[in-house]
Design a protein around this motif. Structure first.
Motif, PDB file in Angstrom:
ATOM      1  N   MET A  73     -61.647 -35.879  41.454  1.00 31.88           N
ATOM      2  CA  MET A  73     -62.179 -35.739  40.116  1.00 31.88           C
ATOM      3  C   MET A  73     -63.143 -36.882  39.851  1.00 31.88           C
ATOM      4  N   ARG A  74     -64.207 -36.539  39.188  1.00 38.33           N
ATOM      5  CA  ARG A  74     -65.125 -37.598  38.745  1.00 38.33           C
ATOM      6  C   ARG A  74     -65.750 -37.202  37.424  1.00 38.33           C
ATOM      7  N   GLU A  75     -66.317 -38.184  36.772  1.00 38.81           N
ATOM      8  CA  GLU A  75     -66.993 -37.950  35.497  1.00 38.81           C
ATOM      9  C   GLU A  75     -68.494 -38.025  35.724  1.00 38.81           C
ATOM     10  N   ILE A  76     -69.191 -37.068  35.135  1.00 50.94           N
ATOM     11  CA  ILE A  76     -70.641 -36.987  35.264  1.00 50.94           C
ATOM     12  C   ILE A  76     -71.236 -37.117  33.864  1.00 50.94           C
ATOM     13  N   ASN A  77     -72.259 -37.927  33.736  1.00 53.47           N
ATOM     14  CA  ASN A  77     -72.973 -38.053  32.467  1.00 53.47           C
ATOM     15  C   ASN A  77     -74.150 -37.085  32.483  1.00 53.47           C
ATOM     16  N   ILE A  78     -74.096 -36.129  31.570  1.00 51.50           N
ATOM     17  CA  ILE A  78     -75.197 -35.177  31.411  1.00 51.50           C
ATOM     18  C   ILE A  78     -75.726 -35.367  29.999  1.00 51.50           C
ATOM     19  N   GLY A  79     -76.903 -35.938  29.916  1.00 50.35           N
ATOM     20  CA  GLY A  79     -77.439 -36.265  28.600  1.00 50.35           C
ATOM     21  C   GLY A  79     -76.523 -37.257  27.924  1.00 50.35           C
ATOM     22  N   ASN A  80     -76.031 -36.899  26.739  1.00 52.14           N
ATOM     23  CA  ASN A  80     -75.147 -37.809  26.018  1.00 52.14           C
ATOM     24  C   ASN A  80     -73.680 -37.381  26.123  1.00 52.14           C
ATOM     25  N   GLN A  81     -73.355 -36.512  27.086  1.00 50.45           N
ATOM     26  CA  GLN A  81     -71.983 -36.052  27.262  1.00 50.45           C
ATOM     27  C   GLN A  81     -71.411 -36.494  28.601  1.00 50.45           C
ATOM     28  N   VAL A  82     -70.111 -36.749  28.593  1.00 52.71           N
ATOM     29  CA  VAL A  82     -69.386 -37.028  29.828  1.00 52.71           C
ATOM     30  C   VAL A  82     -68.632 -35.749  30.189  1.00 52.71           C
ATOM     31  N   VAL A  83     -68.871 -35.264  31.401  1.00 54.03           N
ATOM     32  CA  VAL A  83     -68.243 -34.034  31.866  1.00 54.03           C
ATOM     33  C   VAL A  83     -67.360 -34.378  33.059  1.00 54.03           C
ATOM     34  N   ARG A  84     -66.080 -34.016  32.955  1.00 59.52           N
ATOM     35  CA  ARG A  84     -65.139 -34.222  34.069  1.00 59.52           C
ATOM     36  C   ARG A  84     -65.223 -33.018  34.992  1.00 59.52           C
ATOM     37  N   VAL A  85     -65.389 -33.262  36.293  1.00 58.29           N
ATOM     38  CA  VAL A  85     -65.482 -32.175  37.271  1.00 58.29           C
ATOM     39  C   VAL A  85     -64.479 -32.399  38.394  1.00 58.29           C
ATOM     40  N   ARG A  86     -64.025 -31.272  38.953  1.00 60.03           N
ATOM     41  CA  ARG A  86     -63.076 -31.333  40.065  1.00 60.03           C
ATOM     42  C   ARG A  86     -63.406 -30.181  41.016  1.00 60.03           C
ATOM     43  N   ALA A  87     -63.677 -30.512  42.266  1.00 53.23           N
ATOM     44  CA  ALA A  87     -63.994 -29.506  43.285  1.00 53.23           C
ATOM     45  C   ALA A  87     -62.691 -28.995  43.886  1.00 53.23           C
ATOM     46  N   THR A  88     -62.219 -27.851  43.378  1.00 55.20           N
ATOM     47  CA  THR A  88     -60.980 -27.252  43.851  1.00 55.20           C
ATOM     48  C   THR A  88     -61.204 -25.776  44.121  1.00 55.20           C
ATOM     49  N   THR A  89     -60.185 -25.134  44.673  1.00 53.15           N
ATOM     50  CA  THR A  89     -60.284 -23.696  44.914  1.00 53.15           C
ATOM     51  C   THR A  89     -60.443 -22.923  43.609  1.00 53.15           C
ATOM     52  N   LEU A  90     -59.932 -23.452  42.518  1.00 54.41           N
ATOM     53  CA  LEU A  90     -60.149 -22.797  41.217  1.00 54.41           C
ATOM     54  C   LEU A  90     -61.639 -22.756  40.871  1.00 54.41           C
ATOM     55  N   ALA A  91     -62.367 -23.792  41.215  1.00 51.03           N
ATOM     56  CA  ALA A  91     -63.808 -23.803  40.958  1.00 51.03           C
ATOM     57  C   ALA A  91     -64.484 -22.674  41.736  1.00 51.03           C
ATOM     58  N   LEU A  92     -64.015 -22.430  42.971  1.00 50.41           N
ATOM     59  CA  LEU A  92     -64.563 -21.332  43.770  1.00 50.41           C
ATOM     60  C   LEU A  92     -64.347 -19.994  43.061  1.00 50.41           C
ATOM     61  N   LEU A  93     -63.138 -19.804  42.538  1.00 52.70           N
ATOM     62  CA  LEU A  93     -62.809 -18.568  41.835  1.00 52.70           C
ATOM     63  C   LEU A  93     -63.632 -18.415  40.558  1.00 52.70           C
TER      64      LEU A  93
END
Length: 113
Positions: free
Chosen positions: A1-21
């Motif tokens: 898991m990591r946090e990504i700054n997109i514009g003025n928002q922090v978005v938490r992302v996780r590369a899992t099999t759920l993301a594939l689905l």
């Protein structure tokens, strides 16, 4: 898991099999296949499709929020403000999370050689 700054928002992302689905359900395409196509950007930067990267980020953010209410892709895009597409940090962070999560053995093995 990591946090990504997109514009003025922090978005938490996780590369899992759920993301594939979630990616397959929403975009009717295979995330890993599309990710391989994104890898061609290193050879030809004109092939960068920012919307594809945002789709990847959305699927990984939805996977990180599993069990919680999460907006549709269109609603999520509408919530993003002040995105500076010349700032490659969020693009790089998304690709690094995808590489770490989906290609653990292959990427680590390639880096160690």
């Amino acid at each position: 898991m990591r946090e990504i700054n997109i514009g003025n928002q922090v978005v938490r992302v996780r590369a899992t099999t759920l993301a594939l689905l979630f990616y397959k359900q929403e975009f009717k395409s295979d995330l890993l296949g599309d990710l391989m196509k994104m890898g061609q950007v290193a050879e030809d930067p004109s092939k960068l499709e920012v919307l594809s990267v945002l789709q990847l980020i959305w699927a990984m953010a939805k996977a990180d929020s599993y069990g919680k209410q999460f907006p549709s892709f269109e609603t999520w895009l509408g919530s993003l403000e002040n995105i500076d597409f010349s700032d490659a940090n969020f693009l790089t962070a998304a690709m690094e999370e995808a590489a770490d999560g989906f290609f653990r053995a292959g990427v680590k093995g390639a880096v160690q050689k």
